[in-house]
Design an enzyme around this catalytic site. Structure first.
Site, PDB file in Angstrom:
ATOM      1  N   ASN A  11       0.878  -1.173   0.000  1.00 51.28           N
ATOM      2  CA  ASN A  11       0.000   0.000   0.000  1.00 51.28           C
ATOM      3  C   ASN A  11       0.911   1.217   0.000  1.00 51.28           C
ATOM      4  O   ASN A  11       1.426   1.625   1.038  1.00 51.28           O
ATOM      5  CB  ASN A  11      -0.890  -0.050   1.249  1.00 51.28           C
ATOM      6  CG  ASN A  11      -1.834   1.134   1.329  1.00 51.28           C
ATOM      7  OD1 ASN A  11      -1.785   2.045   0.502  1.00 51.28           O
ATOM      8  ND2 ASN A  11      -2.686   1.121   2.334  1.00 51.28           N
ATOM      9  N   ARG A  93      -2.629  -2.143  -3.413  1.00 53.73           N
ATOM     10  CA  ARG A  93      -3.837  -1.337  -3.205  1.00 53.73           C
ATOM     11  C   ARG A  93      -3.762  -0.135  -4.136  1.00 53.73           C
ATOM     12  O   ARG A  93      -2.770   0.604  -4.129  1.00 53.73           O
ATOM     13  CB  ARG A  93      -3.910  -0.844  -1.768  1.00 53.73           C
ATOM     14  CG  ARG A  93      -5.070   0.085  -1.562  1.00 53.73           C
ATOM     15  CD  ARG A  93      -5.080   0.647  -0.173  1.00 53.73           C
ATOM     16  NE  ARG A  93      -6.265   1.471   0.008  1.00 53.73           N
ATOM     17  CZ  ARG A  93      -6.251   2.661   0.586  1.00 53.73           C
ATOM     18  NH1 ARG A  93      -5.136   3.173   1.051  1.00 53.73           N
ATOM     19  NH2 ARG A  93      -7.364   3.348   0.698  1.00 53.73           N
ATOM     20  N   HIS A 182     -12.900   3.070   0.147  1.00 55.53           N
ATOM     21  CA  HIS A 182     -12.890   2.058   1.225  1.00 55.53           C
ATOM     22  C   HIS A 182     -13.589   0.774   0.769  1.00 55.53           C
ATOM     23  O   HIS A 182     -14.070  -0.012   1.593  1.00 55.53           O
ATOM     24  CB  HIS A 182     -13.631   2.534   2.489  1.00 55.53           C
ATOM     25  CG  HIS A 182     -12.971   3.652   3.242  1.00 55.53           C
ATOM     26  ND1 HIS A 182     -13.693   4.589   3.934  1.00 55.53           N
ATOM     27  CD2 HIS A 182     -11.676   3.964   3.434  1.00 55.53           C
ATOM     28  CE1 HIS A 182     -12.873   5.445   4.516  1.00 55.53           C
ATOM     29  NE2 HIS A 182     -11.630   5.085   4.215  1.00 55.53           N
ATOM     30  N   ARG A 243     -11.680  15.615   7.767  1.00 54.24           N
ATOM     31  CA  ARG A 243     -12.490  16.023   6.602  1.00 54.24           C
ATOM     32  C   ARG A 243     -13.905  16.356   7.030  1.00 54.24           C
ATOM     33  O   ARG A 243     -14.465  15.692   7.903  1.00 54.24           O
ATOM     34  CB  ARG A 243     -12.550  14.886   5.580  1.00 54.24           C
ATOM     35  CG  ARG A 243     -11.248  14.651   4.857  1.00 54.24           C
ATOM     36  CD  ARG A 243     -11.359  13.502   3.861  1.00 54.24           C
ATOM     37  NE  ARG A 243     -10.172  12.679   3.930  1.00 54.24           N
ATOM     38  CZ  ARG A 243     -10.150  11.372   3.737  1.00 54.24           C
ATOM     39  NH1 ARG A 243     -11.253  10.713   3.433  1.00 54.24           N
ATOM     40  NH2 ARG A 243      -9.021  10.713   3.841  1.00 54.24           N
ATOM     41  N   GLU A 403      -8.339  -5.125   5.379  1.00 50.22           N
ATOM     42  CA  GLU A 403      -8.201  -4.808   3.953  1.00 50.22           C
ATOM     43  C   GLU A 403      -7.042  -5.567   3.315  1.00 50.22           C
ATOM     44  O   GLU A 403      -7.116  -5.978   2.162  1.00 50.22           O
ATOM     45  CB  GLU A 403      -8.012  -3.293   3.784  1.00 50.22           C
ATOM     46  CG  GLU A 403      -9.280  -2.523   4.078  1.00 50.22           C
ATOM     47  CD  GLU A 403      -9.050  -1.041   4.326  1.00 50.22           C
ATOM     48  OE1 GLU A 403      -8.846  -0.670   5.494  1.00 50.22           O
ATOM     49  OE2 GLU A 403      -9.060  -0.274   3.364  1.00 50.22           O
TER      50      GLU A 403
END
Ligand code: AMP
Length: 418
Positions: A11, A93, A182, A243, A403
């Site tokens: 990743n 990823r 996601h 965010r 993940e």
């Protein structure tokens, strides 16, 4: 076809690389680690072998090439180097697959070129993902490498959920639509939730609440994603660590025209200085809860001010309440989208750990068949578990996401298909 049973999951972020070497026979982590602060004078590599002590290297890693070679050396020191015949594939990823990549994809030059073509819609993420792919391919050009896209699981969004209600020609010209992110986590957790219920994913409707530093919700009907809260970018939807999530788009014009902020300043504001951080000065939910429930209080509007050890911190309480309110709006909305809900699954850092957030999100929803048993909710565990009472019409569950395992499984499955 390869006979190896291991998959290396990479990743690559803009200044970091995370990795896990996974044995597909039992899903065990043979090694994991990360390189951070790539390009800075004092970078850091932390390597965590399955057995033995963690190893830390602090030095400059000039670029991703240097960082990945250092990771390869660490793995080689454990006799699990990238040249090992046990290694079946590398799974990468990749954040944005656009409309083109809706499944895990064997990487070729043409695939890299296509991911590069998507940079305008994912300027923050895809360049680093591409760099990771290129370096890994230069080290092992002969090894199958697979791209697993964060957007892929959301490719099934119906058109009426995926489109913004703006001029179609303009939207299409600039590839503007809701992509969602996601996805690997939502896919893994929705399936794991069905497993927890002892049912086939195709029969189960699940609302997944991925609440980490980034946060998103999804509605999954019979294993198929039909709604998700992130959109063109990961800015839409829930209140997150830094965010804003949903805002009136008119806010951007207002801050620009009336407030005199530049577009870059507004981008920075909404992505990095908003959410929990913007509302109360902390983006870590542990700290927000501690302050909101009467721990040491420090006012965001009084930065650097004295710590007051008294009562409820109103800024933190507002941040917590806004965070929970937004989730509940989505929960109710997705209930209506699905019509029938079998399970609500909490996952990621906040979802897996915050007893307070889970309780507040599910409070007073008995009419919808949603409730949480306080004792079950208070249990700390790394296992998937049910936290609703046995009479609850909807199963509320905590389902740790994984993940990396999902990327490894999708990578391994694809390599064995071809
Ligand atoms: P993630 O992005 O999934 O790694 O989640 C990171 C976030 O999880 C952190 O920013 C924290 O806000 C939150 N978190 C981690 N541990 C806890 C905890 N014990 N209680 C509440 N929030 C937590």
């Amino acid at each position: 076809m390869t006979t190896g049973t291991r998959v290396l999951v990479l990743n690559a972020g803009s200044s970091s690389v995370k990795y896990q070497l996974i044995d597909m026979l039992d899903g065990s982590r043979l090694a994991s680690g990360l390189v951070e602060r790539i390009g800075e004078p004092a970078g850091r590599l932390l390597h965590l072998p399955l057995t033995g002590e963690p190893r830390e290297t602090v030095r400059r890693f000039a670029d991703h090439d240097g960082a990945l070679h250092a990771v390869a050396e660490e793995l080689a020191a454990d006799l699990m180097g990238l040249d090992s015949p046990e290694l079946a594939a590398i799974g990468h990823r990749v954040v944005h697959g656009g409309l083109r990549f809706t499944r895990p994809t064997l990487i070729t030059d043409a695939v890299v070129a296509e991911i590069r073509r998507l940079i305008p819609v994912a300027p923050l993420h895809n360049p680093a993902n591409i760099t990771g792919i290129e370096v890994a391919r230069s080290i092992r050009p002969d090894l199958p490498q697979v791209a697993v896209f964060d957007t892929a699981f959301h490719a099934t969004l119906p058109e009426h959920a995926a489109r913004y209600a703006i001029d179609r020609k303009t939207a299409d010209e600039h590839r503007v639509r809701r992509y969602g992110f996601h996805g690997t986590s939502h896919q893994y957790v929705s399936r794991a939730t069905a497993r927890l219920l002892g049912r086939d994913p195709a029969e189960v409707n699940v609302i997944v609440l991925h609440l980490g530093n980034g946060a998103s919700a999804s509605a999954v009907a019979g294993g198929v994603c039909v709604e998700t809260s992130m959109g063109l970018t990961p800015l839409e939807g829930l209140v997150m660590g830094t965010r804003s999530g949903d805002v009136d788009p008119g806010l951007v014009f207002h801050l620009h025209r009336v407030g005199g902020l530049t577009i870059d300043q507004i981008d920075d504001l909404l992505n990095r200085r908003s959410g929990l951080l913007g509302l109360c000065g902390d983006n870590d939910m542990r700290e927000v809860v501690r302050r909101a429930t009467g721990g040491a209080a420090r006012s965001a509007s009084n930065e650097g001010g004295e710590e007051r050890r008294e009562g409820v911190d109103e800024d933190a309480k507002l941040a917590f309440d806004s965070y929970v309110h937004r989730i509940r709006r989505y929960l109710g909305g997705y209930y209506a989208v699905l019509g029938r809900v079998d399970a609500v699954a909490f996952t990621a850092g906040v979802g897996e750990n915050s007893v307070e957030v889970r309780a507040a999100v599910c409070a007073n929803l008995e009419e919808l068949g949603i409730s949480v048993d306080p004792d079950l909710n208070a249990v700390h565990s790394r296992q998937a578990r049910v936290i609703s009472p046995s009479y609850g019409r909807v199963t509320v569950a905590v389902v740790p996401t994984d993940e990396e395992l999902e990327i490894a499984q999708q990578t391994f499955a694809l390599v064995h298909e071809v």
